[in-house]
Design an enzyme around this catalytic site. Structure first.
Site, PDB file in Angstrom:
ATOM      1  N   GLY A   1       0.806  -1.210   0.000  1.00 24.96           N
ATOM      2  CA  GLY A   1       0.000   0.000   0.000  1.00 24.96           C
ATOM      3  C   GLY A   1       0.842   1.264   0.000  1.00 24.96           C
ATOM      4  N   GLY A   2       2.120   1.119   0.317  1.00 29.35           N
ATOM      5  CA  GLY A   2       2.993   2.287   0.444  1.00 29.35           C
ATOM      6  C   GLY A   2       3.141   3.069  -0.844  1.00 29.35           C
ATOM      7  CG  PHE A   3       4.225   2.683  -5.628  1.00 27.98           C
ATOM      8  CD1 PHE A   3       5.493   3.190  -5.864  1.00 27.98           C
ATOM      9  CD2 PHE A   3       3.271   2.811  -6.633  1.00 27.98           C
ATOM     10  CE1 PHE A   3       5.810   3.808  -7.064  1.00 27.98           C
ATOM     11  CE2 PHE A   3       3.578   3.427  -7.842  1.00 27.98           C
ATOM     12  CZ  PHE A   3       4.856   3.917  -8.054  1.00 27.98           C
TER      13      PHE A   3
ATOM     14  N   GLY B   1      12.038   0.243  -5.995  1.00 28.63           N
ATOM     15  CA  GLY B   1      12.605   1.548  -6.343  1.00 28.63           C
ATOM     16  C   GLY B   1      13.273   1.609  -7.699  1.00 28.63           C
TER      17      GLY B   1
ATOM     18  CG  ASP C   1       4.561  -6.040 -10.173  1.00 31.95           C
ATOM     19  OD1 ASP C   1       5.690  -5.973  -9.656  1.00 31.95           O
ATOM     20  OD2 ASP C   1       3.786  -5.064 -10.223  1.00 31.95           O
TER      21      ASP C   1
ATOM     22  CB  CYS D   1       0.023 -15.856 -30.970  1.00 30.01           C
ATOM     23  SG  CYS D   1      -0.517 -15.547 -29.255  1.00 30.01           S
TER      24      CYS D   1
ATOM     25  CG  HIS E   1      -1.615 -10.864 -28.209  1.00 33.89           C
ATOM     26  ND1 HIS E   1      -1.200 -11.999 -28.880  1.00 33.89           N
ATOM     27  CD2 HIS E   1      -0.556 -10.006 -28.229  1.00 33.89           C
ATOM     28  CE1 HIS E   1       0.037 -11.819 -29.311  1.00 33.89           C
ATOM     29  NE2 HIS E   1       0.452 -10.615 -28.927  1.00 33.89           N
TER      30      HIS E   1
HETATM   31 ZN   LIG Z   1      -2.023 -13.829 -29.392  1.00 31.05          ZN
END
Ligand SMILES: [Zn+2]
Length: 374
Positions: free
Chosen positions: A92-94, A218, A268, A306, A337
């Site tokens: 939650g800090g950010f 950071g 992430d 793909c 995608h």
């Molecule tokens: Zn795709």
């Protein structure tokens, strides 16, 4: 059972397995950001189908709305959002530092104005742990003191050392099990900005505490790619091989490939989902802007070969039409995608590490994924 098992190493690059009370995920892993308890524009089923195995929740957003007690009442974040796999929540800090109005940081914590109703609240290490305990993610993050950018002289060292003290308060405050009775693993965050001596001091202090995992925070805040690489090369050799390393908030496909080479296991970033909502997709041969007129009559999928739901079913021409008409489905299909691409990128990296050919994998793919596609 420990959180992480190392399966293979190629140079500094690692392939492993995260094992949580909500299932497993192979590493390197890209975790999709689900800020408000949802990965924007896609259902949990679509997220899983795209190959994503770990989802993030944002403590700040869920704390201010609907509130941690409401989430707990609805069964915790997993049950409420119907995500059966591993989850991670940030501290939650950010968001307190980036979203709220005037905030004052003291040793106690951070005083902030709730961005929804302007109410003044205090986020302390203990409060962050209490909220994350109620949300019930498998991996929870310590509250750290985030210096403003550019950090005033001396502030970088002060915030790094305060973050270590806050880590100790987080460790003392977090109950052994979540409100739902599941194991929670607390990660510390290596801070210190671009000062490598501070970074080493931070990493050494954290490792002394024998944590289940280590994050590097950071970064991706305006530094050059060369500077980011310098920090990773200074920090990762200090971290124990038997625990996972998580590079927070990074980033572009080429950043992932470089960081994996330095021994990072977890990532992430809002990028793949955010840019999809702005009509951009990532492919193995570079980035595509899907509003470009060149796609108007293209019968090709976003990426030939793909296997994602979008590429198996829809042409570039149709996708461009949806985007130009501002149909929600266009954003959903591009998000699917992009998530699939990030999952495939980390899966491809893993396969190369296991086969002992990661350097060749990077040499082949990095220049192309970083470029403009066709
Ligand atoms: Zn795709």
């Amino acid at each position: 059972m420990s959180l992480f098992t190392l399966h293979a190493q190629d140079g500094a690059a690692r392939a492993g397995l995260l094992a949580t009370d909500h299932g497993t995920a192979q590493t390197p892993v890209f975790m999709a950001v689900g800020t408000q308890g949802t990965v924007k524009g896609v259902t949990p089923h679509q997220v899983h189908e795209a190959g994503i195995r770990v989802v993030l929740g944002n403590t700040y957003h869920l704390m201010v709305r609907p509130g941690a007690d409401t989430v707990a009442h609805l069964g915790g974040l997993h049950a409420m959002a119907r995500w059966a796999g591993p989850m991670l929540t940030d501290s939650g800090g950010f968001q307190v530092f980036s979203l709220s109005g005037t905030n004052r940081v003291s040793e106690q914590g951070c005083l902030f104005k709730n961005h929804l109703d302007g109410r003044e609240e205090m986020l302390t290490p203990e409060r962050s742990m209490e909220v994350q305990h109620k949300l019930g993610a498998d991996i929870v993050m310590q509250l750290d003191d985030v210096p403003g950018l550019p950090a005033p002289p001396g502030r970088e060292a002060d915030t790094m050392r305060r973050s270590v003290r806050w880590l100790d308060r987080c460790r003392a405050a977090l109950p052994p099990l979540s409100a739902q009775g599941r194991r929670q693993h607390l990660f510390g965050i290596v801070q210190g900005g671009l000062d490598l001596a501070l970074r080493r001091e931070s990493a050494t202090e954290l490792v002394r505490r024998d944590l289940p995992g280590y994050a590097i925070g950071g970064l991706s805040v305006g530094e050059t790619k060369h500077e980011m690489q310098g920090v990773l090369q200074a920090v990762t050799p200090l971290l124990p091989p038997s625990q996972p390393r998580y590079l927070m908030g990074v980033g572009f496909p080429e950043d992932l490939l470089n960081a994996i080479a330095c021994g990072v296991d977890m990532f992430d970033c809002v990028l793949p989902t955010r840019v999809a909502r702005h009509s951009m997709v990532f492919t193995w041969s570079g980035r595509l802007r899907m509003r470009n007129a060149s796609h108007t009559r293209s019968g090709l999928p976003l990426e030939p070969g793909c296997t994602c739901y979008t590429c198996r079913n829809f042409s570039r021409g149709y996708l461009r039409h949806l985007l130009m008409a501002e149909e929600i489905l266009g954003m959903t299909l591009l998000t699917i995608h992009n998530l699939h691409f990030y999952a495939a990128l980390t899966a491809g990296a893993r396969e190369a590490i296991v086969a002992g050919r990661y350097a060749a994998f990077v040499a082949e793919h990095l220049p192309r994924v970083a470029g403009k596609g066709d």
